[in-house]
Design a protein around this motif. Structure first.
Motif, PDB file in Angstrom:
ATOM      1  N   HIS A  23       0.866  -1.218   0.155  1.00  0.00           N
ATOM      2  CA  HIS A  23      -0.086  -0.110  -0.202  1.00  0.00           C
ATOM      3  C   HIS A  23       1.087   1.149  -0.066  1.00  0.00           C
ATOM      4  O   HIS A  23       1.647   1.406   1.050  1.00  0.00           O
ATOM      5  CB  HIS A  23      -0.920   0.058   1.300  1.00  0.00           C
ATOM      6  CG  HIS A  23      -1.821  -1.216   1.255  1.00  0.00           C
ATOM      7  ND1 HIS A  23      -3.247  -0.906   0.633  1.00  0.00           N
ATOM      8  CD2 HIS A  23      -1.549  -2.281   1.534  1.00  0.00           C
ATOM      9  CE1 HIS A  23      -3.642  -2.103   0.846  1.00  0.00           C
ATOM     10  NE2 HIS A  23      -3.001  -2.935   1.347  1.00  0.00           N
ATOM     11  N   ALA A  24       0.718   1.903  -1.051  1.00  0.00           N
ATOM     12  CA  ALA A  24       1.630   3.101  -1.151  1.00  0.00           C
ATOM     13  C   ALA A  24       1.060   4.579  -1.067  1.00  0.00           C
ATOM     14  O   ALA A  24      -0.152   4.710  -1.531  1.00  0.00           O
ATOM     15  CB  ALA A  24       2.321   3.264  -2.626  1.00  0.00           C
ATOM     16  N   HIS A  25       1.554   5.463  -0.304  1.00  0.00           N
ATOM     17  CA  HIS A  25       0.937   6.836  -0.123  1.00  0.00           C
ATOM     18  C   HIS A  25       1.914   7.928  -0.609  1.00  0.00           C
ATOM     19  O   HIS A  25       3.107   8.002  -0.145  1.00  0.00           O
ATOM     20  CB  HIS A  25       0.515   6.691   1.497  1.00  0.00           C
ATOM     21  CG  HIS A  25       0.237   8.217   1.595  1.00  0.00           C
ATOM     22  ND1 HIS A  25       0.368   8.624   3.085  1.00  0.00           N
ATOM     23  CD2 HIS A  25      -0.431   8.988   1.152  1.00  0.00           C
ATOM     24  CE1 HIS A  25      -0.100   9.891   3.160  1.00  0.00           C
ATOM     25  NE2 HIS A  25      -0.622  10.273   1.747  1.00  0.00           N
ATOM     26  N   GLY A  26       1.552   8.403  -1.642  1.00  0.00           N
ATOM     27  CA  GLY A  26       2.612   9.404  -2.184  1.00  0.00           C
ATOM     28  C   GLY A  26       1.995  10.956  -1.828  1.00  0.00           C
ATOM     29  O   GLY A  26       0.895  11.207  -1.990  1.00  0.00           O
ATOM     30  N   VAL A  27       2.978  11.740  -1.540  1.00  0.00           N
ATOM     31  CA  VAL A  27       2.687  13.207  -1.176  1.00  0.00           C
ATOM     32  C   VAL A  27       3.758  13.840  -2.261  1.00  0.00           C
ATOM     33  O   VAL A  27       4.969  13.738  -2.208  1.00  0.00           O
ATOM     34  CB  VAL A  27       2.895  13.491   0.183  1.00  0.00           C
ATOM     35  CG1 VAL A  27       2.738  14.968   0.302  1.00  0.00           C
ATOM     36  CG2 VAL A  27       2.208  12.544   0.964  1.00  0.00           C
ATOM     37  N   ASP A  28       2.871  14.912  -2.975  1.00  0.00           N
ATOM     38  CA  ASP A  28       3.802  15.730  -3.838  1.00  0.00           C
ATOM     39  C   ASP A  28       3.016  16.963  -3.933  1.00  0.00           C
ATOM     40  O   ASP A  28       1.664  17.329  -3.646  1.00  0.00           O
ATOM     41  CB  ASP A  28       4.045  15.250  -5.112  1.00  0.00           C
ATOM     42  CG  ASP A  28       5.237  15.906  -6.061  1.00  0.00           C
ATOM     43  OD1 ASP A  28       6.239  15.226  -6.071  1.00  0.00           O
ATOM     44  OD2 ASP A  28       5.053  16.846  -6.378  1.00  0.00           O
ATOM     45  N   LEU A  29       3.989  18.122  -4.048  1.00  0.00           N
ATOM     46  CA  LEU A  29       3.203  19.618  -3.976  1.00  0.00           C
ATOM     47  C   LEU A  29       2.719  19.916  -5.537  1.00  0.00           C
ATOM     48  O   LEU A  29       1.992  20.967  -5.401  1.00  0.00           O
ATOM     49  CB  LEU A  29       4.244  20.391  -3.650  1.00  0.00           C
ATOM     50  CG  LEU A  29       3.584  21.915  -2.912  1.00  0.00           C
ATOM     51  CD1 LEU A  29       2.689  21.625  -2.058  1.00  0.00           C
ATOM     52  CD2 LEU A  29       4.818  22.535  -2.363  1.00  0.00           C
ATOM     53  N   CYS A  30       2.945  19.215  -6.416  1.00  0.00           N
ATOM     54  CA  CYS A  30       2.647  19.235  -8.016  1.00  0.00           C
ATOM     55  C   CYS A  30       1.254  18.887  -8.260  1.00  0.00           C
ATOM     56  O   CYS A  30       1.181  17.609  -8.350  1.00  0.00           O
ATOM     57  CB  CYS A  30       3.792  19.110  -8.906  1.00  0.00           C
ATOM     58  SG  CYS A  30       3.360  19.513 -10.306  1.00  0.00           S
ATOM     59  N   GLU A  31       0.293  19.658  -8.075  1.00  0.00           N
ATOM     60  CA  GLU A  31      -1.139  19.105  -8.425  1.00  0.00           C
ATOM     61  C   GLU A  31      -1.303  18.508  -9.642  1.00  0.00           C
ATOM     62  O   GLU A  31      -2.006  17.178  -9.671  1.00  0.00           O
ATOM     63  CB  GLU A  31      -2.176  20.164  -8.159  1.00  0.00           C
ATOM     64  CG  GLU A  31      -3.361  19.662  -7.998  1.00  0.00           C
ATOM     65  CD  GLU A  31      -4.517  21.013  -7.743  1.00  0.00           C
ATOM     66  OE1 GLU A  31      -5.616  20.637  -7.655  1.00  0.00           O
ATOM     67  OE2 GLU A  31      -4.008  22.150  -7.345  1.00  0.00           O
ATOM     68  N   PRO A  32      -0.671  18.985 -10.714  1.00  0.00           N
ATOM     69  CA  PRO A  32      -1.142  18.057 -12.188  1.00  0.00           C
ATOM     70  C   PRO A  32      -0.433  16.796 -12.064  1.00  0.00           C
ATOM     71  O   PRO A  32      -0.851  15.822 -12.345  1.00  0.00           O
ATOM     72  CB  PRO A  32      -0.156  19.085 -13.009  1.00  0.00           C
ATOM     73  CG  PRO A  32      -0.488  20.447 -12.628  1.00  0.00           C
ATOM     74  CD  PRO A  32      -0.185  20.164 -11.260  1.00  0.00           C
ATOM     75  N   PHE A  33       0.744  16.538 -11.275  1.00  0.00           N
ATOM     76  CA  PHE A  33       1.359  15.168 -10.805  1.00  0.00           C
ATOM     77  C   PHE A  33       0.524  14.326 -10.202  1.00  0.00           C
ATOM     78  O   PHE A  33       0.345  13.132 -10.278  1.00  0.00           O
ATOM     79  CB  PHE A  33       2.730  15.499 -10.486  1.00  0.00           C
ATOM     80  CG  PHE A  33       3.884  15.874 -11.418  1.00  0.00           C
ATOM     81  CD1 PHE A  33       3.507  16.172 -12.492  1.00  0.00           C
ATOM     82  CD2 PHE A  33       5.031  16.173 -10.900  1.00  0.00           C
ATOM     83  CE1 PHE A  33       4.497  16.718 -13.609  1.00  0.00           C
ATOM     84  CE2 PHE A  33       6.040  16.576 -11.667  1.00  0.00           C
ATOM     85  CZ  PHE A  33       5.861  16.988 -13.126  1.00  0.00           C
ATOM     86  N   VAL A  34      -0.122  15.161  -9.243  1.00  0.00           N
ATOM     87  CA  VAL A  34      -1.135  14.191  -8.433  1.00  0.00           C
ATOM     88  C   VAL A  34      -2.387  13.680  -9.125  1.00  0.00           C
ATOM     89  O   VAL A  34      -2.356  12.587  -9.197  1.00  0.00           O
ATOM     90  CB  VAL A  34      -1.445  15.091  -7.138  1.00  0.00           C
ATOM     91  CG1 VAL A  34      -2.721  14.230  -6.350  1.00  0.00           C
ATOM     92  CG2 VAL A  34      -0.358  15.477  -6.119  1.00  0.00           C
ATOM     93  N   ARG A  35      -2.658  14.599 -10.115  1.00  0.00           N
ATOM     94  CA  ARG A  35      -3.939  14.068 -11.026  1.00  0.00           C
ATOM     95  C   ARG A  35      -3.272  12.964 -11.976  1.00  0.00           C
ATOM     96  O   ARG A  35      -4.264  11.939 -12.098  1.00  0.00           O
ATOM     97  CB  ARG A  35      -4.519  15.246 -11.725  1.00  0.00           C
ATOM     98  CG  ARG A  35      -5.199  16.189 -10.859  1.00  0.00           C
ATOM     99  CD  ARG A  35      -5.805  17.200 -11.635  1.00  0.00           C
ATOM    100  NE  ARG A  35      -5.114  18.132 -12.578  1.00  0.00           N
ATOM    101  CZ  ARG A  35      -4.571  19.261 -12.201  1.00  0.00           C
ATOM    102  NH1 ARG A  35      -4.755  19.841 -11.308  1.00  0.00           N
ATOM    103  NH2 ARG A  35      -3.958  19.781 -13.391  1.00  0.00           N
ATOM    104  N   GLU A  36      -2.195  13.103 -12.440  1.00  0.00           N
ATOM    105  CA  GLU A  36      -1.798  12.206 -13.312  1.00  0.00           C
ATOM    106  C   GLU A  36      -1.396  10.844 -12.614  1.00  0.00           C
ATOM    107  O   GLU A  36      -1.796   9.581 -13.109  1.00  0.00           O
ATOM    108  CB  GLU A  36      -0.413  12.613 -13.878  1.00  0.00           C
ATOM    109  CG  GLU A  36       0.120  11.525 -15.007  1.00  0.00           C
ATOM    110  CD  GLU A  36       1.118  12.447 -16.171  1.00  0.00           C
ATOM    111  OE1 GLU A  36       1.855  11.522 -16.645  1.00  0.00           O
ATOM    112  OE2 GLU A  36       1.112  13.515 -16.035  1.00  0.00           O
ATOM    113  N   ALA A  37      -0.897  10.885 -11.549  1.00  0.00           N
ATOM    114  CA  ALA A  37      -0.593   9.601 -10.825  1.00  0.00           C
ATOM    115  C   ALA A  37      -1.935   8.961 -10.354  1.00  0.00           C
ATOM    116  O   ALA A  37      -1.778   7.727 -10.458  1.00  0.00           O
ATOM    117  CB  ALA A  37       0.187   9.873  -9.602  1.00  0.00           C
TER     118      ALA A  37
END
Length: 263
Positions: free
Chosen positions: A77-91
């Motif tokens: 189970h992976a939990h990813g955190v990033d500040l770049c919103e377009p990358f969040v949507r793509e992931a």
């Protein structure tokens, strides 16, 4: 953090400027494996013998390549955190496409805040985004996110032998947090943790990786610049920024990744 501060921080991690940010997602469209090597991390984590319900925290996940690969190949189970919103949507879209959305959670967030509060993970992956400072500070920030005996994957680099002496005026600007190989290993273990695995890239490997990235960005920049002539200088300027950044890194640094067990 204000919207402006957030934009500047994301731009810095991508070696861009705030003015470039509207174009960066498209410029990086064909690059999936931003940050750590998903194959390498999957190999290292897979050899740890973790249970099927193991939890991985991926700080600065880029487009989610590491988290997605771990979820698909290892079932964690992976939990990813990033500040770049377009990358969040793509992931999130990719997780749906790969059929692993039930094992992947991607969210926008400040890595520093998450590192202060996240607890109970089995593995933390931290790529060289620079938000947590030099290696000893970064390890100190993320090690509490895992329990006793947990694991840390840190992707960064160190100064090449003789880099300080060979560098010209201003050559090491931007590399102040890097240290020699021996000092980097000392920083990694300064909190009592143990290095289990290490992978360094050869100059040839670094150059091939940089060339693949730059060629992809250059191809996208030509299309974007033709479509948006009013922003052509800004868009095409990103290619030059990437070339200069890659050349500087290749001159003074060696890319590396480490697997640590929390002591």
């Amino acid at each position: 953090m204000t919207v402006e501060d957030e934009r500047e921080q994301v731009a810095a991690t991508l070696d861009a400027t705030p003015e470039l940010m509207p174009w960066v997602p498209e410029l990086l469209r064909d690059l999936f494996d931003l940050g750590s090597s998903p194959d390498l991390v999957s190999e290292w984590v897979g050899a740890l013998g973790l249970p099927s319900d193991a939890r991985v925290l991926d700080l600065g996940f880029g487009k989610g390549a590491v988290s997605l690969t771990l979820a698909r190949d290892l079932g964690v189970h992976a939990h990813g955190v990033d500040l770049c919103e377009p990358f969040v949507r793509e992931a999130r879209r990719t997780a749906e496409e790969w059929g692993v959305s039930g094992r992947c959670r991607f969210e926008k967030g400040d890595l520093r805040e998450v590192a202060r509060t996240a607890r109970g993970y089995d593995v933390v992956v931290y790529a060289s985004v620079g938000e947590l400072g030099r290696l000893d500070a970064a390890v100190g920030a993320i090690r509490d996110c895992v329990g006793d005996g947990g694991f840390l994957v840190v992707d960064e680099g160190f100064l090449a032998p003789g880099a300080g002496e060979a560098a010209g005026v201003g050559e090491l600007t931007g590399f102040e947090d890097l240290a020699s190989y021996d000092e980097s290993r000392r920083r990694l273990t300064s909190h009592g943790d143990v290095i289990l695995k290490e992978k360094t890239l050869t100059p040839e490997e670094m150059r091939a990786l940089d060339e693949r990235y730059i060629e992809s960005i250059a191809a996208r920049s030509e299309v974007l610049a033709a479509r948006h002539p009013e922003a052509a200088a800004t868009i095409l300027g990103y290619v030059d920024r990437q070339r200069r950044a890659a050349a500087a890194w290749e001159r003074v640094a060696i890319s590396a990744a480490w697997l640590l067990r929390k002591g």
